[in-house]
Design a protein around this motif. Structure first.
Motif, PDB file in Angstrom:
ATOM      1  N   GLU A 117       0.118   1.801  -6.007  1.00 12.56           N
ATOM      2  CA  GLU A 117      -1.168   1.713  -5.960  1.00 12.56           C
ATOM      3  C   GLU A 117      -1.627   1.568  -4.505  1.00 12.56           C
ATOM      4  OE1 GLU A 117      -0.434  -3.080  -5.865  1.00 12.56           O
ATOM      5  OE2 GLU A 117       0.547  -2.936  -7.894  1.00 12.56           O
ATOM      6  N   ARG A 118      -2.291   2.828  -4.850  1.00  9.20           N
ATOM      7  CA  ARG A 118      -3.637   3.460  -3.975  1.00  9.20           C
ATOM      8  C   ARG A 118      -2.103   3.531  -2.173  1.00  9.20           C
ATOM      9  NH1 ARG A 118      -9.307   1.006  -5.149  1.00  9.20           N
ATOM     10  NH2 ARG A 118      -9.404   1.404  -6.758  1.00  9.20           N
ATOM     11  N   GLN A 119      -1.418   3.549  -2.273  1.00 10.54           N
ATOM     12  CA  GLN A 119      -0.739   3.410  -1.246  1.00 10.54           C
ATOM     13  C   GLN A 119       0.176   4.556  -1.394  1.00 10.54           C
ATOM     14  OE1 GLN A 119       1.923   1.606   2.484  1.00 10.54           O
ATOM     15  NE2 GLN A 119       1.687   0.115  -0.376  1.00 10.54           N
ATOM     16  N   ASP A 120       0.031   5.808  -0.268  1.00  7.92           N
ATOM     17  CA  ASP A 120       1.285   6.988   0.026  1.00  7.92           C
ATOM     18  C   ASP A 120       2.768   6.051  -0.199  1.00  7.92           C
ATOM     19  OD1 ASP A 120      -1.481   8.922  -0.508  1.00  7.92           O
ATOM     20  OD2 ASP A 120      -1.055   9.009   1.641  1.00  7.92           O
ATOM     21  N   VAL A 121       3.374   6.896  -0.794  1.00 12.48           N
ATOM     22  CA  VAL A 121       4.839   6.486  -0.420  1.00 12.48           C
ATOM     23  C   VAL A 121       5.600   7.597  -0.735  1.00 12.48           C
ATOM     24  CG1 VAL A 121       4.932   4.197  -1.403  1.00 12.48           C
ATOM     25  CG2 VAL A 121       4.906   5.852  -2.930  1.00 12.48           C
ATOM     26  N   ARG A 273       3.996  -4.610  -3.407  1.00 18.48           N
ATOM     27  CA  ARG A 273       4.000  -5.930  -2.124  1.00 18.48           C
ATOM     28  C   ARG A 273       3.820  -5.943  -1.063  1.00 18.48           C
ATOM     29  NH1 ARG A 273       4.175  -8.937  -6.334  1.00 18.48           N
ATOM     30  NH2 ARG A 273       6.594  -9.676  -6.032  1.00 18.48           N
ATOM     31  N   LEU A 274       6.242  -5.000  -1.478  1.00 16.53           N
ATOM     32  CA  LEU A 274       6.928  -5.167  -0.637  1.00 16.53           C
ATOM     33  C   LEU A 274       6.600  -3.855   0.581  1.00 16.53           C
ATOM     34  CD1 LEU A 274      10.108  -5.014  -1.899  1.00 16.53           C
ATOM     35  CD2 LEU A 274       9.063  -7.023  -0.213  1.00 16.53           C
ATOM     36  N   VAL A 281       0.005  -2.849   5.732  1.00 17.42           N
ATOM     37  CA  VAL A 281      -0.838  -2.804   5.265  1.00 17.42           C
ATOM     38  C   VAL A 281      -2.108  -3.389   4.760  1.00 17.42           C
ATOM     39  CG1 VAL A 281      -1.791  -1.085   2.750  1.00 17.42           C
ATOM     40  CG2 VAL A 281       0.177  -0.006   4.103  1.00 17.42           C
ATOM     41  N   PRO A 282      -3.345  -3.373   5.142  1.00 19.09           N
ATOM     42  CA  PRO A 282      -4.115  -4.758   4.833  1.00 19.09           C
ATOM     43  C   PRO A 282      -4.759  -4.951   3.386  1.00 19.09           C
ATOM     44  CG  PRO A 282      -5.330  -3.731   6.855  1.00 19.09           C
ATOM     45  CD  PRO A 282      -3.719  -2.861   6.312  1.00 19.09           C
ATOM     46  N   THR A 283      -4.607  -5.723   3.320  1.00 12.86           N
ATOM     47  CA  THR A 283      -5.091  -6.038   1.618  1.00 12.86           C
ATOM     48  C   THR A 283      -6.252  -5.715   0.926  1.00 12.86           C
ATOM     49  OG1 THR A 283      -4.275  -8.369   1.697  1.00 12.86           O
ATOM     50  CG2 THR A 283      -4.988  -7.741  -0.157  1.00 12.86           C
ATOM     51  N   ALA A 284      -7.630  -5.270   2.340  1.00 15.64           N
ATOM     52  CA  ALA A 284      -8.475  -5.014   1.556  1.00 15.64           C
ATOM     53  C   ALA A 284      -8.855  -3.811   1.320  1.00 15.64           C
ATOM     54  CB  ALA A 284     -10.070  -5.055   2.686  1.00 15.64           C
ATOM     55  N   GLN A 285      -7.378  -3.106   2.521  1.00 12.37           N
ATOM     56  CA  GLN A 285      -7.128  -1.825   2.532  1.00 12.37           C
ATOM     57  C   GLN A 285      -7.155  -0.831   1.362  1.00 12.37           C
ATOM     58  OE1 GLN A 285      -6.016   0.049   6.582  1.00 12.37           O
ATOM     59  NE2 GLN A 285      -5.054   1.945   5.188  1.00 12.37           N
ATOM     60  N   ALA A 286      -5.814  -1.734   1.226  1.00 13.19           N
ATOM     61  CA  ALA A 286      -4.947  -1.319   0.201  1.00 13.19           C
ATOM     62  C   ALA A 286      -5.624  -1.295  -1.595  1.00 13.19           C
ATOM     63  CB  ALA A 286      -3.546  -2.351  -0.589  1.00 13.19           C
ATOM     64  N   ALA A 287      -6.358  -2.391  -1.290  1.00  9.29           N
ATOM     65  CA  ALA A 287      -7.447  -2.702  -2.754  1.00  9.29           C
ATOM     66  C   ALA A 287      -8.565  -1.856  -2.860  1.00  9.29           C
ATOM     67  CB  ALA A 287      -8.101  -3.913  -2.869  1.00  9.29           C
TER      68      ALA A 287
END
Length: 287
Positions: A117-121, A273-274, A281-287
């Motif tokens: 969901e656009r976050q590096d993992v 989400r976790l 990470v701010p919600t706006a940035q994750a979206a």
């Protein structure tokens, strides 16, 4: 006389008769329900009727987790294949060749990088198809390398565990991976990066006694067996009957050993989400 096999030429025979795959239908071990294999694969190897979670390969799990199924695999570190020159009814190196062909991987653990969901993992997956997901020198080195890569890239580290424990063919070299992975997890924690463990069926032995129980959050798949020793061994040792459902994910959730029990189709959104929450990470940035 079978005229197709005895009279018709082979090229024409192939047009008249088509072989049927042996695994066209899969039987649920819990309910006995027969499920079309394509439907089972589409549901991430979860039986639609009973909800039974069947084993899933590392590549299928990674593809279902990352955005658009895109990810980059970490090249595993080079390690000695057979440090003890072990042999029982067959040579250990031959067993490794068989398992590599069956699982389609170099060893029991695969590490990959991608976006959730656009976050590096950074994600590690243990595959039970490779010699019961046992922890050996190569698997331990891969986990450690994955954790260090997560620290370097400043990403959360997620690991899916499923294992019968340490690999007996590697003796002390396998047991040392319990300590090495534990130290690596401590470094991840010192770097203040999230460490999330997803416990699949089964997670037992030395894996449970090390990195599988050191997460910031522990998620279990429904019905997963999680523990160190087997239930029968415990009963014989304490000479008592164990409670119903002992060592199952739901029992451990009720007794505080596991934080969440999450079905496989919902794990992606839960992990995303976790990761956002723990990495702040701010919600706006994750979206």
């Amino acid at each position: 006389m079978n005229w197709i096999s005895n009279v018709v030429p082979p090229k024409i025979r192939s047009l008249l008769r088509r072989d049927t795959p042996e695994n066209l239908w899969v039987k649920c071990p819990e309910s006995g329900q027969l499920v079309f294999h394509k439907d089972l694969e589409a549901n991430l190897m979860v039986v639609p009727g009973s909800g039974y979670h069947m084993p899933i390969g590392a590549k299928a799990r990674l593809s279902s987790l990352f955005d658009d199924g895109d990810y980059e695999e970490l090249i595993p570190p080079e390690t000695p294949s057979d440090p003890l020159k072990f042999r029982d009814i067959k040579r250990y190196v031959d067993r490794l060749k068989e398992n590599r062909a069956k699982a389609g991987a170099a060893d029991a653990v695969t590490v990959a990088f991608g976006k959730l969901e656009r976050q590096d993992v950074t994600v590690a997956v243990q595959d039970f198809a490779f010699q019961g997901g046992t922890l050996g020198l190569a698997a331990g080195e891969t986990i450690v390398a994955g954790i260090f890569a997560a620290i370097e890239r400043r990403t959360p580290f997620v690991i899916f565990t499923t294992s019968g424990g340490a690999r007996m063919q590697e003796g002390m070299f396998a047991l040392m991976q319990m300590a090495r992975t534990t130290v690596a997890v401590r470094r991840l924690r010192a770097a203040k990066l999230p460490y999330i463990v997803v416990l699949a069926n089964p997670t037992t032995g030395g894996v449970t006694a090390s990195y599988a129980m050191l997460g910031d959050v522990h998620i279990a798949e429904p019905g997963a067996v999680i523990g160190f020793a087997g239930a029968r061994v415990i009963e014989q040792t304490i000479r008592e009957r164990l409670p119903e459902g002992f060592q199952r994910a739901e029992y451990l959730r009720a007794h505080g050993m596991v934080d969440l029990v999450v079905p496989r189709p919902r794990q992606r959104e839960t992990l995303a989400r976790l990761c956002r929450l723990l990495a702040r990470v701010p919600t706006a940035q994750a979206a």
